[in-house]
Design a protein around this motif. Sequence first.
Motif, PDB file in Angstrom:
ATOM      1  N   VAL A   1      14.125 -91.582 -82.549  1.00 11.50           N
ATOM      2  CA  VAL A   1      15.227 -90.977 -81.775  1.00 11.50           C
ATOM      3  C   VAL A   1      14.807 -91.186 -80.392  1.00 11.50           C
ATOM      4  CG1 VAL A   1      16.461 -88.688 -81.129  1.00 11.50           C
ATOM      5  CG2 VAL A   1      15.547 -89.068 -83.559  1.00 11.50           C
ATOM      6  N   ALA A   2      16.035 -91.561 -79.686  1.00 11.62           N
ATOM      7  CA  ALA A   2      16.160 -91.797 -78.251  1.00 11.62           C
ATOM      8  C   ALA A   2      16.338 -90.806 -77.547  1.00 11.62           C
ATOM      9  CB  ALA A   2      17.031 -92.947 -77.714  1.00 11.62           C
ATOM     10  N   CYS A   3      15.940 -90.533 -76.009  1.00 17.16           N
ATOM     11  CA  CYS A   3      16.269 -89.561 -75.077  1.00 17.16           C
ATOM     12  C   CYS A   3      17.480 -90.146 -74.303  1.00 17.16           C
ATOM     13  CB  CYS A   3      15.111 -89.219 -73.893  1.00 17.16           C
ATOM     14  SG  CYS A   3      13.616 -88.957 -74.644  1.00 17.16           S
ATOM     15  N   LEU A   4      18.551 -89.185 -73.802  1.00 21.17           N
ATOM     16  CA  LEU A   4      19.494 -89.584 -73.176  1.00 21.17           C
ATOM     17  C   LEU A   4      19.181 -88.874 -71.675  1.00 21.17           C
ATOM     18  CD1 LEU A   4      22.671 -88.831 -75.311  1.00 21.17           C
ATOM     19  CD2 LEU A   4      21.236 -90.784 -75.155  1.00 21.17           C
ATOM     20  N   SER A   5      19.268 -89.671 -70.666  1.00 20.62           N
ATOM     21  CA  SER A   5      19.219 -89.222 -69.305  1.00 20.62           C
ATOM     22  C   SER A   5      20.429 -88.587 -68.685  1.00 20.62           C
ATOM     23  CB  SER A   5      18.987 -90.402 -68.437  1.00 20.62           C
ATOM     24  OG  SER A   5      18.619 -90.025 -67.071  1.00 20.62           O
ATOM     25  N   LEU A   6      20.056 -87.527 -67.808  1.00 19.74           N
ATOM     26  CA  LEU A   6      20.891 -86.769 -67.202  1.00 19.74           C
ATOM     27  C   LEU A   6      21.406 -87.253 -65.799  1.00 19.74           C
ATOM     28  CD1 LEU A   6      19.777 -83.090 -67.779  1.00 19.74           C
ATOM     29  CD2 LEU A   6      21.916 -83.825 -67.784  1.00 19.74           C
ATOM     30  N   ALA A   7      20.519 -88.326 -65.509  1.00 15.89           N
ATOM     31  CA  ALA A   7      20.956 -89.053 -64.067  1.00 15.89           C
ATOM     32  C   ALA A   7      20.516 -90.477 -63.924  1.00 15.89           C
ATOM     33  CB  ALA A   7      20.293 -88.171 -63.116  1.00 15.89           C
ATOM     34  N   LEU A   8      20.898 -91.359 -63.103  1.00 20.96           N
ATOM     35  CA  LEU A   8      20.404 -92.770 -62.820  1.00 20.96           C
ATOM     36  C   LEU A   8      19.254 -92.496 -62.019  1.00 20.96           C
ATOM     37  CD1 LEU A   8      23.833 -94.668 -62.580  1.00 20.96           C
ATOM     38  CD2 LEU A   8      22.356 -94.686 -64.498  1.00 20.96           C
TER      39      LEU A   8
ATOM     40  N   THR B   1      12.468 -81.571 -68.850  1.00 23.75           N
ATOM     41  CA  THR B   1      12.489 -81.284 -67.205  1.00 23.75           C
ATOM     42  C   THR B   1      11.561 -81.918 -66.423  1.00 23.75           C
ATOM     43  OG1 THR B   1      11.319 -79.236 -67.508  1.00 23.75           O
ATOM     44  CG2 THR B   1      13.660 -78.877 -67.394  1.00 23.75           C
ATOM     45  N   GLU B   2      10.076 -82.094 -66.985  1.00 28.59           N
ATOM     46  CA  GLU B   2       9.105 -82.699 -66.323  1.00 28.59           C
ATOM     47  C   GLU B   2       9.365 -84.351 -66.065  1.00 28.59           C
ATOM     48  OE1 GLU B   2       4.420 -83.545 -66.516  1.00 28.59           O
ATOM     49  OE2 GLU B   2       5.304 -82.151 -67.886  1.00 28.59           O
ATOM     50  N   ALA B   3       9.817 -84.684 -67.337  1.00 23.60           N
ATOM     51  CA  ALA B   3      10.016 -86.456 -67.372  1.00 23.60           C
ATOM     52  C   ALA B   3      11.258 -86.714 -66.645  1.00 23.60           C
ATOM     53  CB  ALA B   3      10.080 -86.808 -68.635  1.00 23.60           C
ATOM     54  N   GLN B   4      12.384 -85.813 -66.699  1.00 20.83           N
ATOM     55  CA  GLN B   4      13.581 -86.028 -66.100  1.00 20.83           C
ATOM     56  C   GLN B   4      13.549 -86.244 -64.476  1.00 20.83           C
ATOM     57  OE1 GLN B   4      16.510 -86.564 -67.894  1.00 20.83           O
ATOM     58  NE2 GLN B   4      17.350 -87.053 -65.708  1.00 20.83           N
ATOM     59  N   PHE B   5      12.388 -85.097 -64.013  1.00 25.78           N
ATOM     60  CA  PHE B   5      12.279 -85.120 -62.475  1.00 25.78           C
ATOM     61  C   PHE B   5      11.606 -86.272 -62.149  1.00 25.78           C
ATOM     62  CE2 PHE B   5      11.349 -83.315 -58.430  1.00 25.78           C
ATOM     63  CZ  PHE B   5       9.975 -83.766 -58.218  1.00 25.78           C
TER      64      PHE B   5
ATOM     65  N   ALA C   1      14.142 -93.282 -71.460  1.00 24.99           N
ATOM     66  CA  ALA C   1      15.524 -92.481 -71.522  1.00 24.99           C
ATOM     67  C   ALA C   1      16.802 -93.464 -71.460  1.00 24.99           C
ATOM     68  CB  ALA C   1      15.475 -91.460 -70.550  1.00 24.99           C
ATOM     69  N   VAL C   2      17.545 -93.232 -72.337  1.00 18.40           N
ATOM     70  CA  VAL C   2      18.853 -94.176 -72.211  1.00 18.40           C
ATOM     71  C   VAL C   2      19.814 -93.879 -71.026  1.00 18.40           C
ATOM     72  CG1 VAL C   2      20.986 -94.922 -73.436  1.00 18.40           C
ATOM     73  CG2 VAL C   2      18.811 -94.386 -74.906  1.00 18.40           C
ATOM     74  N   VAL C   3      19.845 -94.966 -70.157  1.00 15.29           N
ATOM     75  CA  VAL C   3      21.021 -94.531 -69.082  1.00 15.29           C
ATOM     76  C   VAL C   3      22.160 -95.319 -69.275  1.00 15.29           C
ATOM     77  CG1 VAL C   3      19.168 -94.246 -67.446  1.00 15.29           C
ATOM     78  CG2 VAL C   3      19.863 -96.372 -67.536  1.00 15.29           C
ATOM     79  N   GLY C   4      22.249 -96.229 -70.180  1.00 13.65           N
ATOM     80  CA  GLY C   4      23.374 -97.065 -70.335  1.00 13.65           C
ATOM     81  C   GLY C   4      23.429 -97.401 -71.543  1.00 13.65           C
ATOM     82  N   MET C   5      24.671 -98.238 -72.124  1.00 10.57           N
ATOM     83  CA  MET C   5      24.905 -99.149 -73.040  1.00 10.57           C
ATOM     84  C   MET C   5      25.785-100.431 -72.925  1.00 10.57           C
ATOM     85  SD  MET C   5      25.952 -96.327 -76.008  1.00 10.57           S
ATOM     86  CE  MET C   5      27.515 -95.533 -75.237  1.00 10.57           C
TER      87      MET C   5
END
Length: 344
Positions: free
Chosen positions: A190-197, A336-340, A288-292
């Motif tokens: 499964v992929a992660c989706l990103s909250l920010a670029l 949260t850690e990886a997103q930061f 994390a997925v930032v686009g398609m």
Amino acid sequence: MGVCAKASSCSKEAEKLDDSSSNFILREGNPCHFLETCCPVTQLLAKPRKPEAIKDVSCGYSNPGASVFREKVGSSKSGYADYGEFPWMVALLKTGAAGWVDENYLGGGTIIHPSVVMTVAHKVDTLKPEELKCRAGEWDTQSEYEAYTHQDRSVDKIIVHEEFFRIHVHNNIALLILKKPFIKEPHVGVACLSLALPPPGTVCYSMGWGEDFTKSAKYANLLKKITLPLVSGDDCQRRYRNTRLGSRYTLHRSLTCAGGEALVDTCIGDGGSSLVCPVGNPGDLRYAVVGMVAYGLECGTENVPGVYVKVPELYDWVGTQMAREGFNRSTYDVGTEAQFKLRS
């Protein structure tokens, strides 16, 4: 005496026997396909080994080699992915032939839950669920020698963004609800989706079996891996206004850009494939997925980036649809850690 076989059809004891320091005959002049192993006939199994149980790891982890195949087949900016390197990658296929038929290939998708695939709306908005299937775990479309078989799933429901505007490709996103969930295996995840670029210039990756334009091939046999730097929205819009699209071109808020280097690009047939950026510790091989993949002008034109669906802009829409369908949204939560670290 050895015979060519899938790794899963050869006992684990054979790995101990297959030692270059004591078994030169077995390795010399190996006629096997590069995804096969030369297995002693005494070690052949009546039934292939089932994939070993894998830990229920969080989303977004790459598994290059999928525990069985470690040879890199491409290392350039426009090369090929390793087997299992992007385990969330899905091929969208028209229903029909059981094998891979190029005419049935539609584009790419991303597993965000074992029962949900995310893709671009322009690939599926005119289709009925029964006309479409999703294939996970594919790598070499012209071979059945991979250690683990691919998984095909029928589609039960297609959810297209209610504000999808096909002419200008705004809000270009859809979710495919599967009749049966995918099973996690070394090459399926499964992929992660990103909250920010991440910041412009961040080196990210896309993939797909679309046109392999550097080799004048309609479709790639092996899953491509394209290295792409992110491009800011303002910069991308400026570059496109310098093309035949002219000064009226506007990059919609639901879109973002990456690439712009000559001969390094996604292309026709890659639509819906993910654009992923590294997250967490560099050694984690987590993305994390930032686009398609959405659109571009030709393929691989210098100074003209590819345009991608901006996943962070549509993150909340995905969550709303997942909740309506009764699915847990935590499957694609990067944490949260990886997103930061992604934002830094």
